[in-house]
Design an enzyme around this catalytic site. Sequence first.
Site, PDB file in Angstrom:
ATOM      1  N   ARG A 251       6.901 -10.268  52.062  1.00 45.36           N
ATOM      2  CA  ARG A 251       6.352 -10.507  53.411  1.00 45.36           C
ATOM      3  C   ARG A 251       4.854 -10.236  53.450  1.00 45.36           C
ATOM      4  NH1 ARG A 251       6.299  -6.812  57.212  1.00 45.36           N
ATOM      5  NH2 ARG A 251       8.325  -5.903  56.721  1.00 45.36           N
TER       6      ARG A 251
ATOM      7  N   TYR B 275       0.420 -31.315  70.413  1.00 45.46           N
ATOM      8  CA  TYR B 275       1.823 -31.219  69.994  1.00 45.46           C
ATOM      9  C   TYR B 275       2.657 -30.579  71.118  1.00 45.46           C
ATOM     10  CZ  TYR B 275       5.789 -30.235  66.917  1.00 45.46           C
ATOM     11  OH  TYR B 275       7.032 -30.180  66.341  1.00 45.46           O
TER      12      TYR B 275
ATOM     13  N   LYS C 281       4.174 -31.801  57.499  1.00 44.42           N
ATOM     14  CA  LYS C 281       3.748 -33.183  57.664  1.00 44.42           C
ATOM     15  C   LYS C 281       3.010 -33.683  56.415  1.00 44.42           C
ATOM     16  CE  LYS C 281       5.584 -32.249  61.624  1.00 44.42           C
ATOM     17  NZ  LYS C 281       4.821 -31.858  62.796  1.00 44.42           N
TER      18      LYS C 281
ATOM     19  N   ASP D 112      -6.029 -27.755  65.341  1.00 40.14           N
ATOM     20  CA  ASP D 112      -4.804 -28.167  64.656  1.00 40.14           C
ATOM     21  C   ASP D 112      -5.152 -29.454  63.909  1.00 40.14           C
ATOM     22  OD1 ASP D 112      -2.374 -29.336  63.921  1.00 40.14           O
ATOM     23  OD2 ASP D 112      -1.317 -28.616  65.702  1.00 40.14           O
TER      24      ASP D 112
HETATM   25  C1  LIG Z   1       4.775 -30.823  63.674  1.00 42.69           C
HETATM   26  C2  LIG Z   1       3.527 -30.327  64.277  1.00 42.69           C
HETATM   27  C3  LIG Z   1       3.379 -28.968  64.609  1.00 42.69           C
HETATM   28  C4  LIG Z   1       4.479 -27.951  64.435  1.00 42.69           C
HETATM   29  O1  LIG Z   1       4.860 -27.785  63.115  1.00 42.69           O
HETATM   30  P1  LIG Z   1       6.341 -27.346  62.648  1.00 42.69           P
HETATM   31  O2  LIG Z   1       6.188 -27.269  61.179  1.00 42.69           O
HETATM   32  O3  LIG Z   1       7.292 -28.387  63.136  1.00 42.69           O
HETATM   33  O4  LIG Z   1       6.614 -26.014  63.286  1.00 42.69           O
HETATM   34  C5  LIG Z   1       2.165 -28.579  65.134  1.00 42.69           C
HETATM   35  N1  LIG Z   1       1.171 -29.456  65.348  1.00 42.69           N
HETATM   36  C6  LIG Z   1       1.283 -30.758  65.048  1.00 42.69           C
HETATM   37  C7  LIG Z   1       0.133 -31.680  65.299  1.00 42.69           C
HETATM   38  C8  LIG Z   1       2.463 -31.241  64.506  1.00 42.69           C
HETATM   39  O5  LIG Z   1       2.575 -32.550  64.232  1.00 42.69           O
END
Ligand SMILES: *Cc1c(COP(=O)(O)O)cnc(C)c1O
Length: 395
Positions: A58, A111, A208, A183
């Site tokens: 962790r 998101y 992603k 992000d």
């Molecule tokens: C999918 C996504 C998230 C969240 O990610 P997870 O891995 O599903 O928790 C945050 N921001 C964007 C732009 C995303 O496409």
Amino acid sequence: MSTTNYSDQTKAVHAGLEHGPELSIVPPIYQTSTFRFHSADHGARLFSGEEQGYIYTRLGNPTIEGLEKAVSVLENGYKSMACASGMAAIHTVLATFLNAGDHVVCSESVYGPTTTLLNTFFKRFNIEVSFVDSSNLELIKTALKPATKMIYIETPGNPTLAISDLTAIAGIARQVGALMVVDNTFSSPILQKPLDFGADVVLHSLTKFINGHADVVGGIVVARTEEHYLQMRKVLNLTGGVIDPFNAFLVHRGIKTLAIRMKTHCENARKIAAFLEDHPAIQSVSYPGLPSHPQHELAARQMKDFGGMISFEVKGGLEAGKVVMDNVHLCQLAVSLGGVESLIQHPASMTHAGMKKELRVQAGISDGLVRLSVGIEDADEIIADLDLALNKTGR
Ligand SMILES: *Cc1c(COP(=O)(O)O)cnc(C)c1O
């Protein structure tokens, strides 16, 4: 090896990979929860921080650190923290820097669960949020308050693909002493490096483009400064949303092809966006690479290429949107994005169905809006698949 002077394509293949004493090309996976101490004194030195080393997964693990190093290198950051998901990464950032009474300015095209996290969980701690169209700098300035502690940006925004000006927003954040968080999931560090434009913290859903194979859920936070890194690391160590070593290994493997995957995602998306724009069943197409995109020139300035995400509006609203969903074969009907396979979804009946219609429409998500994550299949074959499905709408 040091990758400092190499291009991103080369860095992606080599960054963060330490070969170890056996000189294996691929490092071993440290699938362990804990690490042995040589002696009581050694353990004591590790705990006091007098000596660097591994204690417990962790708190740190070589396989996870390899992934963190690779992403730090590609984002030009100080260090990063890999998390169990993109949402765990977002939570780590918000929980580290926000206190009761603080105010956040956030992109409205963001998101979905990020909106909900701020509006529910963080609201309980008396943290206030203003959602604004962050592609309009005046709206950001108007939303600022004396208590504004953070400006949180997603560009290209989800799902509208609105582009926000990173340099200008970093300037605004600096002026009011707020932290700028980006992000960067839709672009990946190959197409856009927000820290280079003055952002303080960058985060990704590793799920992603970075992993790219739709087989891992993960997230990562990259800090520009040591101070921010240490603050966030402390929170993550205590809240515990860390990635598992095997998933870290898989994501790190995915990164080796990130640059060449992004190249194909972009090439394919460019062709598909042009095809869609000319199709009689289509009302409008939003792709930052199209000259018709309202922030096309800004996108060209701050992104290396325009990405693999396209939004388009089919004529005929909700029903027509559903017809397209039910008639594609190569494009998979699923949420998520950034994988090698093309994925298609319909925000009004799926990801954003929980949103009040007027708020949804105000955020640019109309009934007929379709979001396409363009994969790395043959572009002409994706086009043929979409053409058949669009023709079924009868327009
Ligand atoms: C999918 C996504 C998230 C969240 O990610 P997870 O891995 O599903 O928790 C945050 N921001 C964007 C732009 C995303 O496409």
